[in-house]
Design a protein around this motif. Sequence first.
Motif, mmCIF file in Angstrom:
data_model
loop_
_atom_site.group_PDB
_atom_site.id
_atom_site.type_symbol
_atom_site.label_atom_id
_atom_site.label_comp_id
_atom_site.label_asym_id
_atom_site.label_seq_id
_atom_site.Cartn_x
_atom_site.Cartn_y
_atom_site.Cartn_z
ATOM 1 N N GLU A 150 0.768 -1.227 0.000
ATOM 2 C CA GLU A 150 -0.111 -0.048 0.049
ATOM 3 C C GLU A 150 0.838 1.270 0.003
ATOM 4 O OE1 GLU A 150 -2.771 2.187 3.448
ATOM 5 O OE2 GLU A 150 -3.298 -0.069 2.869
ATOM 6 N N LEU A 151 0.911 2.332 -0.748
ATOM 7 C CA LEU A 151 1.337 3.356 -1.236
ATOM 8 C C LEU A 151 0.640 4.710 -0.414
ATOM 9 C CD1 LEU A 151 2.736 2.814 -4.669
ATOM 10 C CD2 LEU A 151 3.754 2.200 -2.538
ATOM 11 N N TYR A 152 -0.586 4.805 -0.809
ATOM 12 C CA TYR A 152 -0.999 5.987 -0.602
ATOM 13 C C TYR A 152 -2.957 5.724 -0.292
ATOM 14 C CZ TYR A 152 -1.458 11.250 -0.225
ATOM 15 O OH TYR A 152 -1.740 12.464 0.295
ATOM 16 N N LYS A 153 -3.438 6.453 0.417
ATOM 17 C CA LYS A 153 -5.070 6.458 0.411
ATOM 18 C C LYS A 153 -5.217 7.979 0.000
ATOM 19 C CE LYS A 153 -5.735 3.156 4.146
ATOM 20 N NZ LYS A 153 -6.190 2.018 3.257
ATOM 21 N N SER A 154 -6.324 7.816 -0.903
ATOM 22 C CA SER A 154 -6.778 9.160 -1.166
ATOM 23 C C SER A 154 -8.374 9.243 -1.044
ATOM 24 C CB SER A 154 -6.825 9.415 -2.742
ATOM 25 O OG SER A 154 -7.251 8.351 -3.563
ATOM 26 N N TYR A 155 -9.165 10.208 -1.027
ATOM 27 C CA TYR A 155 -10.361 10.667 -0.612
ATOM 28 C C TYR A 155 -11.097 11.318 -1.695
ATOM 29 C CZ TYR A 155 -8.651 8.294 3.617
ATOM 30 O OH TYR A 155 -8.205 7.543 4.456
ATOM 31 N N SER A 156 -12.246 11.059 -1.923
ATOM 32 C CA SER A 156 -13.168 11.987 -2.755
ATOM 33 C C SER A 156 -14.526 12.165 -2.225
ATOM 34 C CB SER A 156 -13.258 11.688 -3.953
ATOM 35 O OG SER A 156 -13.805 10.068 -4.093
ATOM 36 N N VAL A 167 -9.477 16.750 -1.339
ATOM 37 C CA VAL A 167 -9.944 16.080 0.077
ATOM 38 C C VAL A 167 -9.110 15.427 0.552
ATOM 39 C CG1 VAL A 167 -11.994 14.972 1.189
ATOM 40 C CG2 VAL A 167 -12.448 16.248 -0.922
ATOM 41 N N VAL A 168 -8.560 15.612 1.952
ATOM 42 C CA VAL A 168 -7.827 14.572 2.813
ATOM 43 C C VAL A 168 -8.517 14.289 3.951
ATOM 44 C CG1 VAL A 168 -5.738 15.750 1.583
ATOM 45 C CG2 VAL A 168 -6.551 16.547 3.867
ATOM 46 N N VAL A 178 -12.427 6.108 13.764
ATOM 47 C CA VAL A 178 -12.908 7.054 13.064
ATOM 48 C C VAL A 178 -13.649 8.283 13.495
ATOM 49 C CG1 VAL A 178 -14.988 5.824 12.668
ATOM 50 C CG2 VAL A 178 -13.842 6.834 10.751
ATOM 51 N N ASN A 179 -14.044 7.814 14.993
ATOM 52 C CA ASN A 179 -14.885 8.900 15.341
ATOM 53 C C ASN A 179 -13.989 10.217 15.665
ATOM 54 O OD1 ASN A 179 -17.421 7.811 15.520
ATOM 55 N ND2 ASN A 179 -16.856 6.540 16.846
ATOM 56 N N ASP A 180 -12.809 10.076 15.831
ATOM 57 C CA ASP A 180 -11.710 11.187 15.890
ATOM 58 C C ASP A 180 -11.098 11.831 14.822
ATOM 59 O OD1 ASP A 180 -12.209 10.925 18.500
ATOM 60 O OD2 ASP A 180 -10.488 9.362 19.007
ATOM 61 N N SER A 181 -11.748 11.289 13.622
ATOM 62 C CA SER A 181 -11.372 11.651 12.339
ATOM 63 C C SER A 181 -11.650 13.156 11.861
ATOM 64 C CB SER A 181 -11.640 10.746 11.383
ATOM 65 O OG SER A 181 -13.127 10.662 11.227
ATOM 66 N N VAL A 182 -10.713 13.736 11.029
ATOM 67 C CA VAL A 182 -10.882 15.082 10.314
ATOM 68 C C VAL A 182 -10.739 14.902 8.922
ATOM 69 C CG1 VAL A 182 -9.958 17.272 10.476
ATOM 70 C CG2 VAL A 182 -10.032 16.155 12.656
ATOM 71 N N ALA A 183 -11.784 15.646 8.265
ATOM 72 C CA ALA A 183 -11.599 15.933 6.775
ATOM 73 C C ALA A 183 -11.444 17.171 6.470
ATOM 74 C CB ALA A 183 -12.980 15.211 5.940
ATOM 75 N N CYS A 184 -10.709 17.220 5.497
ATOM 76 C CA CYS A 184 -10.417 18.785 4.964
ATOM 77 C C CYS A 184 -10.464 19.017 3.477
ATOM 78 C CB CYS A 184 -9.020 19.186 5.632
ATOM 79 S SG CYS A 184 -8.456 20.947 5.009
ATOM 80 N N CYS A 185 -11.160 20.015 2.918
ATOM 81 C CA CYS A 185 -11.130 20.021 1.496
ATOM 82 C C CYS A 185 -10.853 21.408 1.136
ATOM 83 C CB CYS A 185 -12.691 19.582 1.066
ATOM 84 S SG CYS A 185 -14.058 20.910 1.342
ATOM 85 N N ILE A 186 -10.634 21.569 -0.259
ATOM 86 C CA ILE A 186 -10.557 22.871 -0.679
ATOM 87 C C ILE A 186 -11.472 22.700 -2.097
ATOM 88 C CG2 ILE A 186 -8.934 24.126 -2.256
ATOM 89 C CD1 ILE A 186 -6.495 23.199 -0.631
ATOM 90 N N TYR A 187 -12.267 23.943 -2.055
ATOM 91 C CA TYR A 187 -13.384 23.827 -3.136
ATOM 92 C C TYR A 187 -13.452 25.225 -3.615
ATOM 93 C CZ TYR A 187 -16.222 25.923 0.862
ATOM 94 O OH TYR A 187 -16.536 26.605 1.866
ATOM 95 N N GLN A 188 -14.530 25.303 -4.626
ATOM 96 C CA GLN A 188 -14.560 26.396 -5.445
ATOM 97 C C GLN A 188 -13.233 27.275 -5.877
ATOM 98 O OE1 GLN A 188 -17.325 28.598 -3.005
ATOM 99 N NE2 GLN A 188 -18.961 27.844 -4.156
ATOM 100 N N GLU A 189 -13.108 28.449 -5.662
ATOM 101 C CA GLU A 189 -11.821 29.012 -6.359
ATOM 102 C C GLU A 189 -10.599 28.808 -5.410
ATOM 103 O OE1 GLU A 189 -14.237 32.631 -3.921
ATOM 104 O OE2 GLU A 189 -14.386 30.472 -4.865
#
Length: 373
Positions: A150-156, A167-168, A178-189
């Motif tokens: 396994e090299l990498y995990k990605s999310y969408s 999205v990470v 998983v209840n302690d997890s955090v998602a971060c995204c860059i969107y729009q401009e």
Amino acid sequence: MSMESQVRSMSEAMDLRPDWSDLPSELWPKIAKSLHNHVDLVRFRSVCKSWRSSIPSSLPNSPSLFPFQIPHPINPSKFVFLSQSTIYRIESPHQPSSSHKGWLIKLEGQSNPSQSHALRLLNPLSDRKISKSRISSRRILNLLDYRAVELYKSYSLQECGFPIKKVVFFPTSCWSDVNDSVACCIYQEGKLALFKRGDNQWRLVDDLNYYYDDVIVYKGQLYVTDRWGTISWIDTSSLKLIQYSPPLCGFGHKKHLVESCGNLFVVDRYYDSEPRRPYYEASVVNFKVYRLDEEWGTWVDVKDLEDRVFILGNSCNLSVSANDFAGYAGNCIFFIDIFDVRVYNLGDGSTMTLELDPCTSKLFWPPPSWLRI
């Protein structure tokens, strides 16, 4: 040494090999907890009954948890699915281990819980689903049948309805809750938003700056770069940005973050013209690569990646060794240029188009004869 003596020496060496099943039982869970991805844990549990019973079959953060619903980044009254994909280096079980030549594949779990299939095969750069007509009639890929790393995990975000730049999600260890997890995204401009499991909506980070280009999980922290190449890490508790690097002052049009061999790099992408709208990308004409010297807090202009290959995908960026893969050359950057898969040689500045259709790029697809799905 005679043949008889060689055989005797080999036999004696085999007799000296430890019997792993004789390890003290209290060591098995400790060994297992040093493994953080699903495939390694499955292999661990398959050794023997004792090893299998030493750890639970269901872990706090397993691929079966994906996809799950989270609020829409703009309209919290709607929901989207956060899906997980995994990139593997896969080798033939019949290939000599000394050759170390593998193949790059990307597998995505269900993009929607109502779908019947378990996995989808994706192009590692474009994330396009590989057409069923391009694979054999068998649809089962058992990673235990191959040498898989396994090299990498990605999310969408699926069914989002508007473009998401990145999205990470972290932490990604099978042992993390998983209840302690955090998602971060860059969107729009270039807006930056954070979502913690259990929240009702995404929270905007730094509402004064809408010009973020990329985000990455690096050394257990979220790092983000803006359009000027300034890297900051995100304090997930206070939603504040802490500047981590000086401005790069690169004149490219888009910055990419890549972790390679424990170092953090910024890849500056240059277009032939200024993009006319946020999601339009003109043709790429140049790349420049910079490494952050964390000890001195300075940028180092990198002219040679040596045997490393940087892959700038739609959902994730990664660095691999050209020596580990068939058909790859070091000191190159793979990327999507509008609709083409292209390779940029950092040494001489040349660019080569691999294939018009990203799904048929020979370095990623079709698979070698020994890989049958």
